[in-house]
Design an enzyme around this catalytic site. Structure first.
Site, short mmCIF file in Angstrom:
data_model
loop_
_atom_site.label_atom_id
_atom_site.label_comp_id
_atom_site.label_asym_id
_atom_site.label_seq_id
_atom_site.Cartn_x
_atom_site.Cartn_y
_atom_site.Cartn_z
NE ARG A 53 20.10 3.81 -33.52
CZ ARG A 53 20.18 4.29 -34.75
NH1 ARG A 53 20.36 5.58 -34.96
NH2 ARG A 53 20.10 3.49 -35.77
N GLY A 54 23.74 2.78 -33.79
CA GLY A 54 24.21 2.84 -35.18
C GLY A 54 25.71 2.61 -35.17
CB ALA A 55 27.86 0.26 -37.06
NE ARG A 90 23.58 -2.01 -29.02
CZ ARG A 90 22.82 -1.50 -30.00
NH1 ARG A 90 23.00 -0.25 -30.39
NH2 ARG A 90 21.93 -2.26 -30.60
CD GLN A 204 16.18 0.75 -33.47
OE1 GLN A 204 15.08 0.21 -33.58
NE2 GLN A 204 17.22 0.12 -32.94
CG ASP A 245 24.52 -2.88 -36.88
OD1 ASP A 245 23.50 -3.04 -37.57
OD2 ASP A 245 24.66 -1.96 -36.05
CG ASN A 255 20.94 -3.71 -40.92
OD1 ASN A 255 21.67 -2.87 -40.41
ND2 ASN A 255 19.75 -3.39 -41.42
CE LYS A 256 18.30 -2.90 -34.67
NZ LYS A 256 18.98 -3.40 -33.47
C1 LIG Z 1 24.70 2.78 -40.08
S1 LIG Z 1 24.61 1.62 -38.83
C2 LIG Z 1 22.89 1.55 -38.58
C3 LIG Z 1 22.45 0.22 -38.08
O1 LIG Z 1 22.49 0.16 -36.64
C4 LIG Z 1 21.18 -0.14 -36.18
O2 LIG Z 1 21.16 -0.91 -35.04
P1 LIG Z 1 20.95 -0.18 -33.60
O3 LIG Z 1 19.92 0.89 -33.80
O4 LIG Z 1 20.50 -1.31 -32.69
O5 LIG Z 1 22.31 0.34 -33.22
C5 LIG Z 1 20.58 -0.90 -37.34
O6 LIG Z 1 21.08 -2.21 -37.44
C6 LIG Z 1 21.03 -0.03 -38.47
O7 LIG Z 1 20.94 -0.57 -39.74
#
Ligand SMILES: CSC[C@H]1O[C@H](OP(=O)(O)O)[C@H](O)[C@@H]1O
Length: 373
Positions: A53-55, A90, A204, A245, A255-256
């Protein structure tokens, strides 16, 4: 990211077998387990269930997924079908579309027999560029931290940084975005302490950011998300820095979930609020984040249950609310650009405004950089 003298990456290409391997983040922090991706569906599943996960890491994984599809069938129809499956995994992180489009451009116009190799090379290029990009974000962020630290008037003072979710090397190929300046400040000898927001419901912060910072020896304190406003109000936070994101062309930031609340509290208490973002996370095709950014709706079960491990070390989820309780689980929120002190990119620090981003886009187009639409 060198940890204990060895490079740490969240995804690696296996050149001999033309596969990729990822750390299965659903098992962290208790288990560091690498998982091999061999097919497009392996890549799609890994993104869908958040093994990765993470963009930026979602984008890199999808790029390998497109390679796997073309390895098996490089026709136009197969390419588009794979693109659509991966794109649907996603909705919020723009790097997914950005990476798929990069691979699609790399194979466009090529003979069917050349497409898989071109896709493989592009996936590798995306990964290598991400490492360089995130190190550059860290350098620019470090300069911001130095300026804030100097204002404290005591070289021995601790810089208290608050972050949200995980935007470390586990959200990218290496270094991370929001955590990259923290690593570089720590490695440069600055005393840094990080308020790690747990980031319900997937945690996370608690499971990934705490894991990363512990590995790297960066002092940190875990907090519940609702503690952030209190700490900001009490002057216990010098700077907030988060990942993203998707950024709109006018500087709105997805963002989250919970990021918007931190931005509001930071503004209320005069604390700088930075968003670390590679250019690849800017969606130049949209302007109004609240109107234009699709917000992922995740399962209610993530809210009604807490994940954990049992005495035998097996993973299990515990119901934390009466059976049948309804829950809503928006995965992200949007922070308007006017609440963002600045965007920290690999090209430097920019205001989160339409004008600044237009200038950035023009400069990038003039440099024929591949990282924009
Ligand atoms: C550097 S992108 C990280 C970004 O992605 C996370 O979301 P997820 O864990 O659901 O993919 C979160 O928004 C982070 O800031």
């Amino acid at each position: 990211m060198n940890i204990h003298g060895k490079p740490h990456r969240s995804i690696e290409a296996e050149h001999a077998t033309r596969t990729a391997r990822i750390i299965d983040q659903t098992l962290l922090p208790h288990l560091v387990e690498w998982r091999e991706l061999q097919t497009m569906e392996d890549a799609a599943e890994a993104i869908r269930v958040m093994r990765v996960r993470g963009a930026p890491l979602i984008g890199a994984t999808a790029a390998f997924g497109l390679y796997f599809a073309l390895r098996d069938d490089a026709t136009d129809g197969a390419l588009q079908k794979a693109y659509d499956v991966l794109h649907a995994t996603r909705p919020t992180a723009i790097n997914l579309r950005w990476a798929l489009d990069r691979v699609k451009r790399a194979v466009a116009g090529r003979n069917v027999g050349e497409r898989a190799e071109a896709a493989w090379q592009e996936a590798l290029a995306i990964c290598e560029a991400d490492v360089v990009t995130n190190h550059a974000i860290g350098r620019h962020g470090l300069e911001l931290f130095r300026a804030i630290h100097e204002k404290k008037g005591d070289a021995a003072a601790t810089l208290n940084v608050m972050t949200h979710c995980n935007a470390g090397w586990l959200a990218t190929v290496d270094w991370g975005t929001a955590i990259s300046p923290i690593y570089q400040a720590h490695d440069a000898g600055m005393k840094v302490h990080v308020w790690v927001s747990e980031t319900r419901p997937r945690g996370q912060g608690a499971s990934l950011t705490a894991f990363e910072l512990k590995e790297h020896g960066v002092p940190h304190t875990l907090i519940v998300d609702n503690n952030a406003g209190h700490l900001l109000q009490r002057g216990l936070v010098d700077v907030v820095i988060v990942g993203t994101d998707r950024v709109t062309a006018h500087g709105d930031v997805a963002n989250k979930i919970g990021t918007y609340l931190k931005a509001l509290a930071a503004r209320a208490h005069g604390v700088p609020f930075y968003v670390a973002t590679p250019v690849s996370t800017i969606d130049w095709t949209i302007t109004d984040g609240i109107r234009d950014i699709p917000i992922e709706q995740r399962s209610a079960r993530e809210v009604t249950h807490m994940p954990g491990v049992n005495a035998a070390g097996g993973r299990e989820e515990v119901l934390i609310t009466p059976e049948g309780t309804q829950a809503r689980n928006d995965g992200f929120d949007v922070t308007p650009g006017e609440l963002v002190t600045a965007l920290v990119t690999e090209h430097g620090v920019f205001p989160a405004t339409a004008r600044a981003l237009q200038e950035l886009q023009a400069a990038l187009q003039a440099s024929s950089a591949p990282d924009i639409f």
